[in-house]
Design an enzyme around this catalytic site. Structure first.
Site, PDB file in Angstrom:
ATOM      1  N   ARG A  37      -9.537 -10.776  -5.917  1.00  0.00           N
ATOM      2  CA  ARG A  37     -10.628  -9.909  -5.599  1.00  0.00           C
ATOM      3  C   ARG A  37     -10.642  -9.033  -6.857  1.00  0.00           C
ATOM      4  NH1 ARG A  37      -8.989  -7.791   0.069  1.00  0.00           N
ATOM      5  NH2 ARG A  37      -7.110  -8.866  -0.192  1.00  0.00           N
ATOM      6  N   ASP A 132       2.116  -4.105  -5.715  1.00  0.00           N
ATOM      7  CA  ASP A 132       0.676  -3.685  -5.733  1.00  0.00           C
ATOM      8  C   ASP A 132       0.318  -2.214  -5.141  1.00  0.00           C
ATOM      9  OD1 ASP A 132       0.588  -4.602  -3.256  1.00  0.00           O
ATOM     10  OD2 ASP A 132      -1.242  -5.856  -3.346  1.00  0.00           O
ATOM     11  N   GLY A 169      -1.432  -5.747   8.743  1.00  0.00           N
ATOM     12  CA  GLY A 169      -0.623  -6.036   9.817  1.00  0.00           C
ATOM     13  C   GLY A 169      -0.317  -4.895  10.758  1.00  0.00           C
TER      14      GLY A 169
HETATM   15  C1  UD1 Z   1       0.758  -7.932   3.956  1.00  0.00           C
HETATM   16  C2  UD1 Z   1       1.544  -8.029   5.225  1.00  0.00           C
HETATM   17  C3  UD1 Z   1       0.793  -7.081   6.140  1.00  0.00           C
HETATM   18  C4  UD1 Z   1       0.797  -5.783   5.717  1.00  0.00           C
HETATM   19  C5  UD1 Z   1       0.176  -5.946   4.209  1.00  0.00           C
HETATM   20  C6  UD1 Z   1       0.567  -4.480   3.450  1.00  0.00           C
HETATM   21  C7  UD1 Z   1       2.465 -10.384   5.498  1.00  0.00           C
HETATM   22  C8  UD1 Z   1       2.237 -11.643   6.265  1.00  0.00           C
HETATM   23  N1  UD1 Z   1       1.498  -9.421   5.909  1.00  0.00           N
HETATM   24  O1  UD1 Z   1      -0.362  -8.648   4.088  1.00  0.00           O
HETATM   25  O2  UD1 Z   1       1.450  -7.065   7.384  1.00  0.00           O
HETATM   26  O3  UD1 Z   1       0.029  -4.883   6.278  1.00  0.00           O
HETATM   27  O4  UD1 Z   1       1.000  -6.738   3.494  1.00  0.00           O
HETATM   28  O5  UD1 Z   1      -0.296  -4.253   2.403  1.00  0.00           O
HETATM   29  O6  UD1 Z   1       3.501 -10.140   4.963  1.00  0.00           O
HETATM   30  N2  UD1 Z   1       2.925 -12.648  -2.369  1.00  0.00           N
HETATM   31  C9  UD1 Z   1       3.884 -13.393  -3.108  1.00  0.00           C
HETATM   32  N3  UD1 Z   1       3.687 -14.673  -2.645  1.00  0.00           N
HETATM   33  C10 UD1 Z   1       3.148 -15.314  -1.671  1.00  0.00           C
HETATM   34  C11 UD1 Z   1       2.160 -14.385  -0.857  1.00  0.00           C
HETATM   35  C12 UD1 Z   1       2.210 -12.937  -1.267  1.00  0.00           C
HETATM   36  O7  UD1 Z   1       4.240 -13.054  -4.204  1.00  0.00           O
HETATM   37  O8  UD1 Z   1       3.276 -16.474  -1.391  1.00  0.00           O
HETATM   38  C13 UD1 Z   1       2.568 -11.162  -2.856  1.00  0.00           C
HETATM   39  C14 UD1 Z   1       1.259 -10.581  -3.160  1.00  0.00           C
HETATM   40  O9  UD1 Z   1       1.183 -10.878  -4.551  1.00  0.00           O
HETATM   41  C15 UD1 Z   1       1.126  -9.294  -2.937  1.00  0.00           C
HETATM   42  C16 UD1 Z   1       2.305  -9.169  -1.705  1.00  0.00           C
HETATM   43  O10 UD1 Z   1       3.183 -10.383  -1.897  1.00  0.00           O
HETATM   44  O11 UD1 Z   1       2.039  -8.532  -3.898  1.00  0.00           O
HETATM   45  C17 UD1 Z   1       1.769  -9.160  -0.332  1.00  0.00           C
HETATM   46  O12 UD1 Z   1       0.940 -10.277  -0.228  1.00  0.00           O
HETATM   47  P1  UD1 Z   1      -0.556 -10.321   0.674  1.00  0.00           P
HETATM   48  O13 UD1 Z   1      -1.252 -11.617   0.511  1.00  0.00           O
HETATM   49  O14 UD1 Z   1      -1.243  -9.258  -0.155  1.00  0.00           O
HETATM   50  O15 UD1 Z   1      -0.334  -9.738   1.919  1.00  0.00           O
HETATM   51  P2  UD1 Z   1      -1.381  -8.915   3.002  1.00  0.00           P
HETATM   52  O16 UD1 Z   1      -2.318 -10.012   3.394  1.00  0.00           O
HETATM   53  O17 UD1 Z   1      -1.975  -7.648   2.143  1.00  0.00           O
HETATM   54 CA    CA Z   2      -2.086  -7.047   0.026  1.00  0.00          CA
END
Ligand code: UD1
Ligand code: CA
Length: 518
Positions: A37, A132, A169
């Site tokens: 995004r 982030d 979440g």
């Molecule tokens: C996540 C939480 C959510 C919380 C939110 C807070 C989960 C399932 N959900 O959601 O409960 O409210 O953060 O901001 O954890 N990332 C990786 N590898 C992956 C997936 C994600 O490195 O395979 C990293 C992303 O780059 C990011 C962070 O993990 O920095 C969070 O991932 P993101 O997909 O943004 O999670 P949210 O949907 O925001």
């Molecule tokens: Ca996020």
């Protein structure tokens, strides 16, 4: 001069420096996501607010935990992110997560990568957070870890109460003690669950064995088809383990940046936080909404910052200096009592009580001694300007050194570039450079010398000499009336020659004397 200033670590503006009583065995920062995004060629976590990358802010907060090991899970833009983290945290181990299969998967990959690099974790919790969230403070991390160890919890999560919890979440609590029972992602939540305003910040502390066992049980059986780290908490509660939540005092802390609107929001919140901290330290900020001070800037008490001013990079400003309005100062030292007014300065040193501006452009290597003045429409670069010396108007001073007590007349240019090479101009003490002088470098003007206005100075000028480098003026009498007859100029010249008669077309003409027109 640097030794005179506090190291950033000794002067924690934003971070309280009380240390954590339990050192985490490891901190895992999740930064593999693409940040779609943002719509950017730059990986999301490398975008900046307050003069520091998003992940840089997270790393600065994590420093407060003093962990034994630091893992950064990278994926999209992995080389750039790893290199960037390495600059400030060479001890960090970057681990590549090839496919972003979810936050739980990312933590498993991160811990496996650490083990593969030969690390055996000492005892202590493992802290997980995302790369982030630039507003997260070290104090909140310390509080979470302290709560985790004092409660002997299997897992602890940092939460916040939001007016609009959409997308996050939700923390689901239950039982007699209103304990955390699980976390449900927005996309998987029921209508009842979506009403909950307590949200998961994505920051956790885990006992190592609890984390490993929880991670091994994750599935992709959910709305996003990902392994959710959040499910680990539910598994632990089902096992009868204790999961606790620490509610952040300031819900802004958990703001995650997903797009450029949130980037600007985070930037503005950080700006306010920094400005408030400096005001509490004794800095006057006339208009905090238009004052942007980056994180590494250092200010003394009784600095005054006028509206619409940016202090960026490694800028240091000493007591009594006034900066602004409408000024950018990038990586400069502004010494006590100096005044920088409506100007743009990069890597310059401004001496005590010196004055700069308005509309001055100072480029790297400019050094102003005490009480020097550089004024309107002056550009400087690589220039040492002596004590009390003035360059007041419309000049270019580049590759030059100028002594003390010298005056550089308006519109003087150091002609430093021959088209191939740059050359130096040296001007001594108490010199008077006439207006509109071209100092063709390399050239040296001795102490106490003068140059005539409009001179092109190509040869060195000995001390005390007057250098005249221009054609002598000659007047060709009657030229206009002969060569431009019947023009307004010719009429005016003719009228000036004949005795004045006065005229309605020339208001005051008869009475005016040349003096009144000066
Ligand atoms: C996540 C939480 C959510 C919380 C939110 C807070 C989960 C399932 N959900 O959601 O409960 O409210 O953060 O901001 O954890 N990332 C990786 N590898 C992956 C997936 C994600 O490195 O395979 C990293 C992303 O780059 C990011 C962070 O993990 O920095 C969070 O991932 P993101 O997909 O943004 O999670 P949210 O949907 O925001
Ligand atoms: Ca996020």
């Amino acid at each position: 001069m640097n030794g005179r200033y506090r190291e950033a670590a000794e002067f924690p503006l934003l971070e309280s420096s009380h240390s954590v009583s339990v050192r985490p065995a490891a901190v895992v920062i999740l930064a593999a996501g693409e940040g779609t995004r943002m719509k950017s060629a730059t990986p999301k976590v490398l975008h900046e607010v307050g003069g520091r990358s998003l992940v840089g802010h997270v790393l600065a907060a994590v420093d407060q935990l003093n962990p034994h090991h630091l893992v950064v899970v990278v994926g999209h833009g992995r080389d750039l992110v790893s290199a960037h983290v390495h600059q400030t945290h060479p001890q960090a181990v970057p681990v590549v997560q090839e496919q972003q299969n979810g936050t739980g998967h990312a933590v498993r990959v991160g811990l496996a990568g650490l083990a593969a690099s030969g690390v055996q974790l000492p005892s202590g919790p493992v802290v997980v957070l995302a790369g982030d969230t630039p507003l997260l403070t070290g104090s909140s991390l310390v509080e979470l870890v302290e709560l985790h160890s004092s409660q002997r919890a299997a897992a602890s999560v940092l939460t916040a109460i939001l007016d609009d919890p959409t997308g996050y979440g939700r923390i689901i609590r239950g039982g007699d003690n209103d304990r955390v029972t699980r976390i449900v992602e927005h996309k998987d939540a029921s209508d009842d669950e979506r009403v909950v305003r307590e949200i998961n910040s994505g920051v956790y502390a885990f006992e190592q064995d609890a984390l490993t066992s929880g991670l091994s049980r994750l599935t992709t059986n959910n709305a996003q088809g990902e392994e959710y780290l959040t499910d680990v908490l539910g598994h632990l509660v089902s096992d009868g383990d204790l999961v606790v939540a620490h509610v952040a005092d300031d819900p802004d802390e958990i703001l995650g940046v997903n797009d450029r609107v949130q980037l600007a929001q985070a930037g503005a919140l950080l700006r306010d936080r920094i400005n408030n901290a400096w005001m509490r330290q004794g800095v006057t900020i006339i208009d905090p909404t238009t004052t942007w001070i980056e994180v590494d800037v250092q200010l003394d008490r009784d600095v005054c910052i006028e509206r619409n001013t940016a202090l960026v990079g490694s800028t240091v400003v000493e007591s009594g200096a006034v900066i602004g309005p409408d000024t950018t100062v990038d990586s400069c030292v502004i010494m006590s009592g100096a005044h920088v007014f409506k100007s743009h300065l990069v890597e310059a040193r401004i001496g005590p009580d010196a004055a700069v501006g308005p509309f001055t452009f100072m480029r790297p290597g400019t050094e102003l001694a005490a009480h020097a003045k550089v004024g309107a429409y002056v550009e400087t670069k690589n220039a040492v300007i002596g004590e009390g010396t003035k360059v007041p108007h419309l000049s270019y001073v580049g590759d030059a050194s100028i002594g003390a007590g010298t005056n550089i007349g308006a519109a003087t240019i150091t002609v430093n570039y021959d088209g191939v090479h740059k050359h130096r101009t040296v001007v001594g003490d108490h010199v008077r450079i006439g207006s509109d002088s071209m100092l063709v470098a390399p050239v040296t003007i001795g102490d106490g010398a003068y140059t005539a206005a409009g001179s092109v100075i190509t040869d060195d000028v000995p001390p005390g000499a007057m250098a005249v480098g221009r054609a002598r003026q000659r007047n060709i009498e009657g030229w206009v009336e002969r060569k431009r007859p019947n023009t307004a100029s010719a009429e005016a010249a003719k009228a000036a020659e004949s005795p004045h008669t006065g005229s309605a077309d020339q208001p005051g003409g008869a009475q005016s004397t040349p003096k009144e027109h000066e």
